[in-house]
Design an enzyme around this catalytic site. Structure first.
Site, short mmCIF file in Angstrom:
data_model
loop_
_atom_site.label_atom_id
_atom_site.label_comp_id
_atom_site.label_asym_id
_atom_site.label_seq_id
_atom_site.Cartn_x
_atom_site.Cartn_y
_atom_site.Cartn_z
N SER A 177 6.67 27.94 -8.78
CA SER A 177 8.07 28.33 -8.95
C SER A 177 8.20 29.77 -9.43
O SER A 177 7.32 30.29 -10.11
CB SER A 177 8.76 27.43 -9.99
OG SER A 177 8.76 26.10 -9.56
N GLU A 229 1.04 11.21 -1.94
CA GLU A 229 1.55 10.46 -3.08
C GLU A 229 1.24 9.00 -2.85
O GLU A 229 1.65 8.43 -1.86
CB GLU A 229 3.06 10.70 -3.19
CG GLU A 229 3.56 10.81 -4.60
CD GLU A 229 3.75 9.46 -5.24
OE1 GLU A 229 2.83 9.04 -5.97
OE2 GLU A 229 4.79 8.84 -5.00
N GLN A 246 -0.47 25.89 -12.64
CA GLN A 246 0.18 26.01 -11.33
C GLN A 246 1.19 27.15 -11.32
O GLN A 246 2.10 27.18 -12.14
CB GLN A 246 0.88 24.69 -11.01
CG GLN A 246 1.36 24.58 -9.59
CD GLN A 246 1.94 23.21 -9.29
OE1 GLN A 246 3.02 22.89 -9.74
NE2 GLN A 246 1.22 22.40 -8.54
N GLY A 247 1.03 28.07 -10.39
CA GLY A 247 1.97 29.19 -10.25
C GLY A 247 2.71 29.06 -8.93
O GLY A 247 2.40 29.75 -7.96
N SER A 260 2.82 25.15 -16.89
CA SER A 260 2.29 24.43 -18.06
C SER A 260 0.86 24.85 -18.31
O SER A 260 0.11 25.08 -17.35
CB SER A 260 2.31 22.92 -17.83
OG SER A 260 3.61 22.49 -17.59
#
Lengths: 387, 288
Positions: A131, A249, A128-129, A163
Site C-alpha cells: 500500500s 486462500e 510487506q510494502g 507491520s
C-alpha cells in the site's frame, strides 16, 4: 457432507496437542507490546521451536521445505494452537503467509534456497510494502518507482501500513518498473522485489494508530539500490506474481480468530452474570445472537476449508463472503463487550477495550467491506463492472 | 472432515430441481397465484412427489423408502423452497412411515405447529396434533391457507426442513435480483453496475451462504439447538433476501404480477413456524 475428522486428522490433532502441552510451559515471558526487538526475538523463537518439532511451514509445499499439510490439518493446527494459548504467528506473518509462498511459487531455485529456509527456521523477518498513501483500495495505482541502473533497480517512493518494518530483514516490495500510460492497464508495469531493510535510503517511521500503539509503519524509500537478482518473476509481471499467493486462500485465514471470539463471548457472558447486566433481556439476546453467529461462522469455515481441500486450494472468492460477515460480527462482539462493561468500557486498563479499538480496522484492512462487496457482486454473482 | 456435497447429493439436488421445474414451473405458480381463492392442493402433483420419493426419502428401503438421511432431505426441501412449492410438505414428509399413505403421496398430512399455525387444514386428509376449534385466518400468503389453533408440540425436524426451504428461497431471491439487475437498464446502464445495487445483492449472498453452512451442518449433526440456530439464520436470509429482491425490482417489485411478493410472503410465513427468534437467542445465551 461429513463433519467428522478422519482417524489421520485426529492423530495429527492428538500429536500436536501433546507437543503443545509439553512446550508451552517452558516459553519465555511475553514481551511488552511496545518492545519491538523483544517481540521479534519472541516470535522467531517460537518459529524455531515449530521448525525443530516439524511444524514449520505446515501448509507450504514439501519441495519448498514445508510439511504439505492439507487445509483440514492447517485448520486443526490453528484451532489447537489458539485453544492452547500458543504464541501468534506475529513477526513471521508476512514471511510464512505471503512473501514465502510467493517465492516458493514464482522464485528461481536460487531465490528459493536463499529466502525460504531462514523463514522456516525463524532466522529472518519479512514485511510487506504494497500500500501507498495514494494507493489503498486501488493498489494497482501505486507509484513507487524502480529505475534500472546496470544490475540494480533504484527505488524511490513511500509505502504505508507496513507491520514489523522496524524489525524486518526483508521487505516484499511492489514497485512500478514501467510508468502508466493511457493505453495500458495500470496493473501492468509492476514488479515484485525483495528489498533488504538495511539498504541505504530506507527510512521507517512508526505510524500511531487510534489504539495508541504503533503496529504499523510508514516507509520512505530514497534511491534505494536493490539488485535485479532480487526480483521474483519477470519485470512488469509483479501484479500476477503477487496475486498468485493473495488468491491462494484455503479458508483458514480466520480460524484462530473465530476460536478466540467464541472464547471471548463465553467470558463476556460470565462477566455479565457477575455484574448484573445479564438481567437485561436485550443484552442477553444480543449475546445469544452472537453465539449463533460465531457458531455459524465456524461451520462456514469448515465448509470453505473442505472446499479448498477438494479443489487443491483454488482461489476462494468464498473468502470474501466470510470476511464480510466475520469483520462485522467481530465489531459487534466488542460493541457488545462495551455494553456488558458499561462505564468500565471507557477504562483502557480493562480487558476488551483495546480490542474494541483494534476491531475498528477489521472492515477496512485487507480489502474494505465495500471492496469485498464489489468482489462478491462482480466475481461471484457476475454483475457488470461500473461505478 | 469433508463438509461438501457428495456426488450423490449433487445428483439428488439437480434431480429434484429438474422434477420441480417440470412439475411446478412458473406457469403453475402463476396459475395458483392468480386463481380465485382459496388455492386447491394439486393431488396429482402430490402423488408425483410420492412416486419420486420426496416423502419416503428417509424411510428405510425395506419399508419401501429411499433410505437416505437428513442431509438429503434438507437438499430436497431446499429445492422445494426454491421452487416455492405449495402444500404441507414438511408434515407429510415427517408422517411417512407413521401415517398410512403419506409416503406415497396418497394421503396429505398437515400438523399443528408449535406456533399454533396450521397450514392447509381443509385440504389435508390427516392432521397431527390437536386442531379442534382451529379457526381460519385470511392468510397473507395467497398460496398457503392458514388456521390458528392452540400451540402444538415443538418438532426440531420440522424446524430443520422448514429452514431448508428458507435457504432455497433465499438463494432464489438472490438469483432473481441479480438477473433483474443485469437486465434492467436506467441512466444508460444495467442497474447492476451501480454499487448501491451491487452491494444489496452481495449482502443477499453473504446471508444465504452463512445460512447454508449452518443448515447443512445442522442436518449432519441433527442437534436440536444447532437446528434452531440454523433456522434463525435461514429465516433472516429468506425474509431479508426477499425484501432486498423486491427493492432491486423497484416499482415492479410492488406489483402482484412479479413473483417477488410470493417469496416474501412465504418467507414471512415460514419464519413464524417453530420457535421465535427471541427464544432461540435466549437459548443460545443460556448456553454461554
Amino acid at each position: 457432507m461429513d463433519l467428522a475428522y478422519t482417524e489421520e486428522e485426529e492423530e495429527f490433532r492428538a500429536r500436536l496437542r501433546a507437543w503443545l502441552a509439553d512446550v508451552l510451559p517452558h516459553l519465555p515471558p511475553r514481551p511488552d507490546p511496545s518492545d519491538w526487538p523483544g517481540r521479534r526475538a519472541y516470535d522467531l523463537g517460537w518459529q524455531r521451536r515449530l521448525h525443530d518439532a516439524g511444524y514449520a511451514g505446515l501448509h507450504w509445499p514439501v519441495d519448498a521445505g514445508g510439511q504439505g499439510a492439507t487445509p483440514t490439518q492447517h485448520l486443526i493446527y490453528l484451532e489447537e494452537t489458539e485453544r492452547a494459548g500458543a504464541p501468534y504467528v506475529g513477526a513471521n506473518f508476512v514471511g510464512l503467509l505471503h512473501a514465502g509462498p510467493t517465492v516458493a511459487a514464482e522464485g528461481s531455485p536460487e531465490q528459493r534456497r536463499r529466502w525460504l529456509p531462514p523463514i522456516l527456521r525463524g532466522d529472518e523477518v519479512w514485511c510487506q510494502g504494497f500500500s501507498e498513501p495514494d494507493a489503498g483500495s486501488d493498489l494497482a495505482s501505486l507509484r513507487t518507482r524502480a529505475v534500472r541502473d546496470g544490475d540494480h533497480y533504484v527505488v524511490s517512493g513511500s509505502k504505508i501500513w507496513t507491520s514489523h518494518a522496524e524489525v524486518a530483514d526483508w521487505c516484499e516490495l511492489l514497485v512500478r518498473t514501467t510508468p502508466v500510460t493511457d493505453d495500458m492497464p495500470k496493473h501492468r508495469g509492476i514488479s515484485w522485489l525483495a528489498m533488504p531493510m538495511d539498504a541505504p535510503g530506507v527510512t521507517v517511521r512508526p505510524l500511531r494508530t487510534l489504539a495508541g500503539s504503533t503496529e504499523f509503519a510508514e516507509m520512505f524509500l530514497d534511491e534505494v539500490r536493490v539488485p535485479v537478482g532480487n526480483r521474483v518473476g519477470e519485470e512488469n509481471d509483479g501484479w500476477r506474481v503477487t496475486m498468485v499467493t493473495l488468491s491462494f486462500e484455503r479458508g483458514t485465514a480466520f480460524v484462530g480468530e473465530v476460536v478466540a471470539c467464541r472464547r471471548t463471548l463465553t467470558a463476556l457472558a460470565a462477566e455479565a452474570r457477575k455484574n448484573g447486566r445479564w438481567d437485561d433481556a436485550v443484552l442477553r439476546r444480543r449475546l445469544g445472537r452472537l453465539n449463533v453467529e460465531f457458531s455459524a461462522l465456524w461451520r462456514l469455515t469448515q465448509w470453505n476449508v473442505s472446499e479448498a481441500q477438494r479443489t487443491g486450494g483454488v482461489p476462494g472468492t468464498g473468502g470474501s463472503v466470510f470476511k464480510l460477515r466475520y469483520s462485522h460480527a467481530r465489531q459487534e462482539l466488542y460493541d457488545t463487550a462495551a455494553e456488558v462493561l458499561g462505564p468500565d468500557s471507557l477504562d483502557l486498563g480493562r480487558e476488551w477495550n483495546l480490542d474494541r479499538l483494534s476491531s475498528l480496522s477489521y472492515t477496512i484492512a485487507a480489502g474494505t467491506s465495500q471492496i469485498q462487496r464489489n468482489i462478491v457482486a462482480e466475481r461471484i454473482l457476475g454483475l457488470p463492472k461500473g461505478r | 472432515m469433508d463438509f461438501q456435497l457428495t456426488e450423490d447429493q449433487r445428483a439428488l439436488r439437480s434431480g429434484v430441481r429438474e422434477l420441480l421445474a417440470g412439475r411446478f414451473g412458473r406457469e403453475a405458480l402463476r396459475a395458483l397465484a392468480d386463481a380465485p381463492e382459496p388455492p386447491a392442493l394439486d393431488r396429482e402433483l402430490w402423488r408425483d412427489l410420492g412416486v419420486a420419493g420426496f416423502f419416503a426419502l428417509r424411510l428405510p428401503e425395506r419399508d419401501g423408502g429411499v433410505g437416505l438421511g437428513l442431509p438429503e432431505a434438507v437438499l430436497a426441501f431446499e429445492e422445494a423452497g426454491r421452487a416455492l412449492l405449495p402444500g404441507p410438505l414438511v408434515a407429510t414428509h415427517l408422517a411417512a412411515g407413521e401415517v398410512e399413505g403419506a409416503a406415497t403421496g396418497d394421503t396429505v398430512v398437515t400438523a399443528v405447529d408449535s406456533s399454533g399455525l396450521v397450514p392447509w387444514l381443509d385440504a389435508s386428509d390427516v392432521v397431527r396434533g390437536d386442531a379442534a376449534g382451529a379457526v381460519p385466518i385470511r392468510s397473507v400468503d395467497p398460496l398457503t391457507p392458514l388456521h390458528r389453533a392452540p400451540a402444538g408440540a415443538p418438532d426440531p425436524l420440522a424446524t430443520l426442513l422448514t429452514a431448508a426451504e428458507q435457504l432455497g428461497s433465499a438463494a432464489r431471491s438472490c438469483e432473481t435480483a441479480v438477473r433483474y439487475a443485469r437486465e434492467r437498464t436506467q441512466f444508460g446502464q444495467p442497474i447492476g453496475a451501480f454499487q448501491a445495487v451491487k452491494h444489496l445483492c452481495a449482502q443477499m449472498l453473504v446471508r444465504t451462504e452463512l445460512a447454508r453452512s449452518a443448515v447443512y451442518a445442522a442436518a449432519v449433526t441433527a442437534d436440536p439447538a444447532e437446528i434452531r440456530a440454523a433456522a434463525l439464520l435461514a429465516d433472516e436470509a429468506a425474509v431479508q433476501g426477499a425484501r432486498d429482491c423486491l427493492q432491486v425490482h423497484g416499482g415492479m417489485g410492488f406489483t402482484w404480477e412479479a413473483d417477488v411478493h410470493l417469496y416474501l410472503k412465504r418467507a414471512w410465513l415460514r419464519a413464524e413456524l417453530g420457535p421465535s427468534a427471541g427464544a432461540v437467542e435466549e437459548e443460545w445465551a443460556a448456553a454461554l
